[in-house]
Design a protein around this motif. Structure first.
Motif, mmCIF file in Angstrom:
data_model
loop_
_atom_site.group_PDB
_atom_site.id
_atom_site.type_symbol
_atom_site.label_atom_id
_atom_site.label_comp_id
_atom_site.label_asym_id
_atom_site.label_seq_id
_atom_site.Cartn_x
_atom_site.Cartn_y
_atom_site.Cartn_z
ATOM 1 N N GLU A 94 52.222 14.653 26.566
ATOM 2 C CA GLU A 94 53.418 14.151 27.188
ATOM 3 C C GLU A 94 53.178 12.798 27.763
ATOM 4 O O GLU A 94 54.074 12.399 28.595
ATOM 5 C CB GLU A 94 53.665 15.321 28.573
ATOM 6 C CG GLU A 94 53.894 16.527 28.035
ATOM 7 C CD GLU A 94 54.033 17.709 29.273
ATOM 8 O OE1 GLU A 94 54.187 17.039 30.253
ATOM 9 O OE2 GLU A 94 54.478 18.647 29.219
ATOM 10 N N LEU A 95 52.001 12.274 27.851
ATOM 11 C CA LEU A 95 51.959 10.788 28.193
ATOM 12 C C LEU A 95 52.424 9.741 27.269
ATOM 13 O O LEU A 95 53.021 8.785 27.573
ATOM 14 C CB LEU A 95 50.484 10.651 28.515
ATOM 15 C CG LEU A 95 49.894 11.027 29.691
ATOM 16 C CD1 LEU A 95 48.468 10.384 30.034
ATOM 17 C CD2 LEU A 95 50.753 10.477 30.859
ATOM 18 N N ASP A 97 55.135 9.600 25.456
ATOM 19 C CA ASP A 97 56.626 9.250 25.744
ATOM 20 C C ASP A 97 57.223 8.777 27.057
ATOM 21 O O ASP A 97 58.176 8.626 27.365
ATOM 22 C CB ASP A 97 57.387 10.540 25.285
ATOM 23 C CG ASP A 97 57.274 10.865 23.839
ATOM 24 O OD1 ASP A 97 56.916 9.952 23.090
ATOM 25 O OD2 ASP A 97 57.052 12.178 23.654
ATOM 26 N N ARG A 98 55.928 8.516 27.993
ATOM 27 C CA ARG A 98 56.447 8.170 29.353
ATOM 28 C C ARG A 98 56.271 6.670 29.510
ATOM 29 O O ARG A 98 55.485 6.023 28.897
ATOM 30 C CB ARG A 98 55.831 8.990 30.166
ATOM 31 C CG ARG A 98 55.854 10.616 30.261
ATOM 32 C CD ARG A 98 54.920 11.279 31.205
ATOM 33 N NE ARG A 98 54.923 10.788 32.506
ATOM 34 C CZ ARG A 98 54.159 11.498 33.461
ATOM 35 N NH1 ARG A 98 53.102 12.491 33.270
ATOM 36 N NH2 ARG A 98 54.075 11.163 34.516
ATOM 37 N N PRO A 99 56.856 6.364 30.470
ATOM 38 C CA PRO A 99 56.709 4.932 30.851
ATOM 39 C C PRO A 99 55.706 4.315 31.003
ATOM 40 O O PRO A 99 55.226 3.119 30.663
ATOM 41 C CB PRO A 99 57.953 4.613 31.946
ATOM 42 C CG PRO A 99 58.862 5.832 32.105
ATOM 43 C CD PRO A 99 58.020 6.923 31.254
ATOM 44 N N THR A 176 45.700 8.659 35.929
ATOM 45 C CA THR A 176 47.034 9.129 35.600
ATOM 46 C C THR A 176 46.582 10.337 34.470
ATOM 47 O O THR A 176 47.477 11.026 34.551
ATOM 48 C CB THR A 176 47.805 8.044 34.755
ATOM 49 O OG1 THR A 176 48.314 7.376 35.944
ATOM 50 C CG2 THR A 176 49.048 8.545 34.349
ATOM 51 N N ASP A 180 48.321 13.369 36.078
ATOM 52 C CA ASP A 180 49.332 13.237 35.488
ATOM 53 C C ASP A 180 50.433 12.749 36.525
ATOM 54 O O ASP A 180 51.518 12.808 36.469
ATOM 55 C CB ASP A 180 50.045 14.925 35.342
ATOM 56 C CG ASP A 180 51.309 14.821 34.158
ATOM 57 O OD1 ASP A 180 51.222 14.019 33.363
ATOM 58 O OD2 ASP A 180 51.976 15.588 34.213
ATOM 59 N N ASP A 181 49.887 11.703 37.217
ATOM 60 C CA ASP A 181 50.707 10.919 38.161
ATOM 61 C C ASP A 181 50.497 9.325 37.674
ATOM 62 O O ASP A 181 49.586 8.920 37.826
ATOM 63 C CB ASP A 181 50.104 11.045 39.747
ATOM 64 C CG ASP A 181 51.073 10.424 40.719
ATOM 65 O OD1 ASP A 181 51.759 9.596 40.266
ATOM 66 O OD2 ASP A 181 50.603 10.592 41.765
ATOM 67 N N ALA A 182 51.858 9.084 37.483
ATOM 68 C CA ALA A 182 51.874 7.466 37.052
ATOM 69 C C ALA A 182 51.988 6.664 37.802
ATOM 70 O O ALA A 182 51.420 5.277 37.443
ATOM 71 C CB ALA A 182 53.551 7.606 36.356
#
Length: 714
Positions: A94-95, A97-99, A176, A180-182
Motif C-alpha cells: 500500500e505504500l 500508491d501513496r503520496p 513510515t 504506516d504513518d506518512a
C-alpha cells in the motif's frame, strides 16, 4: 592469514579490513532486505554500511580512493542505498500508491540537485583561498589582510557531511514503512532538504567580499616587500614529491645555524605539508613565473639538495652562486650525476666525494669541489666499546632505484637470507628492520620482498615474546609507555592547530616562528625518542617505519648495521661501529671495494649472507675487531676531519662563496655601466636604452614557456 588479507585489500589495519568486508556484504544485504521486503533487516544493513563508510573516511583509508576508481565512490554508494530504499517502499504493501512514495522520489532528486552547487561553491572557495605562494615564518599578516577560512564544520570532509544529511529522510521513510504513518517520511524528507539548502547557503558568503583573500598580485607584492626588508642571503631550494621531503628536512637544522640570513624555497605544496619543524623562513612557490619574478636580489648563495628539472628556474639567476649539496654521501651513481656541471660548486663531505668525481670524469672540475663535512651527523653517537647482553643489528636496505640493476638493493636477492641468519644467530641478537621510504614504489618485486621480510621479523618477535626465557621488566617498560603517552599528548596539543588547519591561506597567515614552542617541541621529541626505546625490551625485534624514530636514533641503539650502497652507510661510519654491505650484483670483494669507497672497512656480504658471522664476531668482541682501525681512517676520508666542526666548515664555505658572488656582481655592474659620452646622454639616447631594457625584460618574462618540464634527475 589476517596480515595477508590486509595486504591484498590494500588497507592499513584489521579494523579497516573489517569495515571493507562489512561494506562488501552490507549492500547485497540491503538489496535482499528490500526485495523480501524486511524493514528491520534493511535498517540494520543500512546502519552497518553507514558506520563502516564513516570509519574508513575517518581513517583516511586507501580503500576509499580505490572504490572511486572503480566507479563505486561515495556519491554512488549513497545513491544505491537510496534507490534500494525506494525499492523497499515499492515492495511494501500500500505504500507504492501513496503520496509519501512520490515525495521520497522527489525528495531524493531534489537532494541530489543540491550536490552540484554545494560542490561548486566548495571548489570556488578552495581555489580563491589558494594563494600564489604559501609561507611559514614569513610575516605577511602585518602587510595584507587574509580572512579566516570557512569554519571546519562547513569545510572539513564537506562532501561526506552533505551526503549524510540523507539520514533524516532514510530514518523517516523507514519509520513510515513500519508505522504506516506518512508524517514520519514527509518530516524526514523535509528536514533533509532544509539542511541541504542551509548548508549550501552557508557557503555563499565565503565566495565574495572581505571573506576572499587578496589577489595574487597583492600577495606577491607584499611578499616582495617582506623580502626587501628581510634581505635573505642564502637560499635552500628544493623540488620533489612528498615522499622526498626527507631530502630537504635533513638540511633545516643546518640552515638554522647559518651565519647568514637563510631562506627555504619549495616548489610543491605537498612538500610544505611534510616539512619538519623549523624557524627558518619558508616560501613555497609552485609557479615558475612567480618564482622568477620574486625579488631575490640580495641572495648570494643558492643550495640544492637534489638534481631536478625545476632547478633551472633558479639556476638562471646570475647574481647568486649555485651549489649542489646533495642529500647524503654515497657511492651511488646519483652522487656523480653529470647534471652537477651546471652548478658553480659541488660540496662534498670529505675527500672521497672529490675523488669520486675525478674518477667518474663527468665534467665537474676539481677546483669547483669544496669539502664541508656533514653537519647533520652531529646527533650520531660514537661506539662506546661495551658489549650488550643482546646486541642489536640494524638492517637498513635502500630502495630498488629507477632500474632493475641487482646492485641497487639487497632486498630482492639477499634480504630474506640476511634477516633469517640474524634471527637465527647464536648467541642471539635483536633485529631492527628499517626499510627505505621509497621501497616498493617502483618495483612490485621489491615490495613483495619487503612484505616477506616484515612477516619474518613479526613472526620471530612474536615467538621471542612468547618464550619464557625472554623476560620483561614491566616496571621499566610500563613507566616508559606511560611517559610516551604523556609526551604524545603534549606533542598533539602543540600540533593540533596545524593538523586542524588544512587551509593554505590561514597557515600562511598564522605560520610564524615561535621560539618557545619550537624549543618545547624539540625537547619533547628528544624525550619521546628516549622513552620509545625504554618502552621496548632490549631483545625485542622491531620494524621501524615512518619519520620517528629517526634513522640516527636507530644508529644510536644499534651495535652494527647491514645495508646497501647508499648515504646510510656513509652516515653510519660516523658512529665507528661495525657494518656490512651486500654485494648484490656479485662483483666480487675486491672489485666491489674498488668501485665503492664506503665499503672499504665493511664486511662484504654475498647474497647468501654467509659472511654475517664475521660481523657478529666483531660486535661480540670489539677488541678483536680487525676492521676497527680501517673504519676510523675511512671516516676521515669520507666525512672529513672532526675539527673544525662541520657546521664551522659549512659556514666558512657559504661566506667565501657569498663574497665571491658579491665581487663578481660588482665587476659585472661596473662592466655594464661605462662612462657615457655627451652624445650618448641625449634624451633620445636615454629613450633608446630604456626601450632596449624593457624589450630584454619582456623576452626574459616569456622564457618559461620554452623551458623543460620538471623531471627528477637524482
Amino acid at each position: 592469514m589476517i596480515s595477508s588479507a590486509i595486504r591484498l585489500a590494500r588497507v592499513g589495519s584489521t579494523g579497516e579490513l573489517v569495515a571493507a568486508l562489512l561494506i562488501a556484504l552490507g549492500y547485497p544485504a540491503i538489496m535482499l532486505a528490500a526485495l523480501v521486503p524486511n524493514v528491520w533487516a534493511f535498517a540494520a544493513a543500512c546502519a552497518v554500511t553507514y558506520g563502516a563508510d564513516h570509519y574508513l573516511h575517518r581513517r583516511g583509508s586507501y580503500l576509499i580512493s580505490r572504490l572511486s576508481k572503480v566507479r563505486a565512490g561515495l556519491s554512488i554508494r549513497f545513491l544505491i542505498r537510496q534507490l534500494l530504499l525506494i525499492l523497499l517502499l515499492a515492495r511494501t504493501a500500500e505504500l507504492a500508491d501513496r503520496p509519501v512514495f512520490y515525495a521520497a522520489i522527489a525528495g531524493f532528486l531534489v537532494f541530489y540537485s543540491f550536490q552540484a552547487p554545494h560542490g561548486a561553491l566548495l571548489t570556488v572557495i578552495r581555489n580563491r583561498r589558494k594563494l600564489p605562494v604559501a609561507t611559514r615564518n614569513v610575516d605577511l599578516a602585518s602587510r595584507v589582510t587574509i580572512p579566516d577560512a570557512p569554519p571546519r564544520a562547513l569545510n572539513h570532509r564537506a562532501a561526506e557531511k552533505m551526503l549524510h544529511l540523507d539520514l533524516f529522510a532514510v530514518v523517516g521513510l523507514l519509520a513510515t514503512a513500519v508505522t504506516d504513518d506518512a508524517v514520519w517520511g514527509a518530516a524526514g524528507v523535509a528536514i533533509t532538504l532544509t539542511l541541504a539548502l542551509a548548508y549550501t547557503a552557508a557557503l555563499l558568503p565565503y565566495t565574495r567580499g572581505r571573506r576572499v583573500p587578496p589577489s595574487a598580485e597583492v600577495i606577491l607584492g607584499r611578499l616582495d616587500e617582506w623580502l626587501a626588508e628581510y634581505r635573505p642571503e642564502t637560499v635552500l631550494y628544493f623540488s620533489g614529491s612528498k615522499d622526498s621531503a626527507y631530502q630537504v628536512n635533513m638540511w633545516l637544522e643546518t640552515m638554522a645555524q647559518l651565519e647568514t640570513r637563510p631562506l627555504v624555497i619549495l616548489r610543491e605544496r605537498a612538500i610544505l605539508t611534510q616539512l619538519g619543524q623549523t624557524s627558518v623562513p619558508v616560501v613555497c612557490v609552485p609557479g615558475g613565473v612567480h618564482l622568477m619574478n620574486m625579488d631575490l636580489s640580495t641572495v648570494r648563495v643558492a643550495l640544492y639538495p637534489a638534481n631536478v628539472g625545476k632547478n633551472i628556474h633558479l639556476l638562471r639567476v646570475p647574481t647568486m652562486k649555485h651549489v649542489f649539496i646533495g642529500h647524503g654521501d654515497s657511492d651511488k651513481l646519483a652522487s656523480v650525476n653529470p647534471y652537477s656541471k651546471v652548478y658553480d660548486e659541488v660540496w662534498t663531505a670529505g675527500r672521497a666525494g672529490r675523488d669520486r668525481y675525478a674518477l667518474a670524469d663527468v665534467g665537474v672540475r676539481d677546483d669547483d669541489i669544496v669539502e664541508v663535512g656533514r653537519p647533520q651527523l652531529a646527533p650520531i653517537q660514537r661506539a662506546a666499546g661495551t658489549v650488550r647482553e643482546t646486541p642489536t643489528v640494524l638492517y637498513a636496505p635502500t630502495w630498488e632505484g629507477w632500474d632493475d640493476n641487482p646492485g641497487n638493493t639487497s632486498l630482492l636477492l639477499a634480504g630474506e637470507n640476511i634477516v633469517r641468519k640474524l634471527l637465527a644467530a647464536e648467541p642471539p641478537v635483536r633485529v631492527l628492520y628499517k626499510p627505505h621510504p621509497f621501497t616498493g614504489t617502483r618495483s612490485a618485486k621489491a615490495g613483495a620482498a619487503h612484505r616477506r621480510i616484515t612477516a619474518l621479523v613479526e613472526k620471530a618477535a612474536a615467538a621471542r615474546e612468547a618464550d619464557p626465557r625472554w623476560t620483561v621488566d614491566t616496571a621499566v617498560t610500563g613507566a616508559a609507555r606511560a611517559e610516551l603517552t604523556r609526551i604524545e599528548a603534549e606533542l598533539a596539543a602543540f600540533s593540533v592547530e596545524t593538523e586542524d588547519s588544512t587551509d593554505e591561506a590561514e597557515s600562511t597567515r598564522d605560520g610564524l616562528a615561535d621560539p618557545e614552542r619550537e624549543a618545547a617541541v624539540k625537547r619533547l621529541r628528544a624525550a619521546w625518542g628516549e622513552a620509545f626505546w625504554r618502552a621496548v625490551p632490549e631483545w625485542e625485534h622491531r620494524i621501524v617505519t615512518g619519520p620517528h624514530p629517526h634513522l640516527y636514533d636507530c644508529f644510536n641503539v644499534s651495535d652494527a648495521m647491514v645495508s646497501d650502497i647508499s648515504s646510510v652507510v656513509s652516515d653510519f661510519i660516523e658512529s665507528g661501529k661495525p657494518y656490512a654491505v651486500t654485494d648484490s650484483a656479485e662483483l666480487g670483494v675486491e672489485e666491489f671495494k674498488r668501485q665503492n669507497t664506503a665499503v672499504r672497512a665493511a664486511v662484504i656480504l654475498s647474497n647468501g649472507a654467509a659472511e654475517l658471522d664475521e660481523l657478529l664476531a666483531a660486535v661480540r668482541n670489539p677488541a678483536a675487531d680487525p676492521l676497527s682501525a680501517a673504519r676510523h681512517e675511512l671516516k676521515s676520508y669520507l666525512l672529513g676531519p672532526d675539527e673544525p666542526a662541520s657546521i664551522v666548515q659549512f659556514n666558512a664555505a657559504v661566506a667565501d662563496l657569498a663574497a665571491r658572488a658579491e665581487l663578481r656582481n660588482a665587476g659585472t655592474l661596473a662592466a655594464q655601466s661605462p662612462v657615457a659620452t655627451d652624445d650618448e646622454k641625449t634624451p633620445g639616447g636615454v629613450a633608446v636604452e630604456q626601450a632596449e631594457i624593457e624589450a630584454a625584460e619582456t623576452a626574459e618574462a616569456a622564457a618559461p614557456a620554452g623551458e623543460p618540464a620538471d623531471s627528477t634527475l637524482a
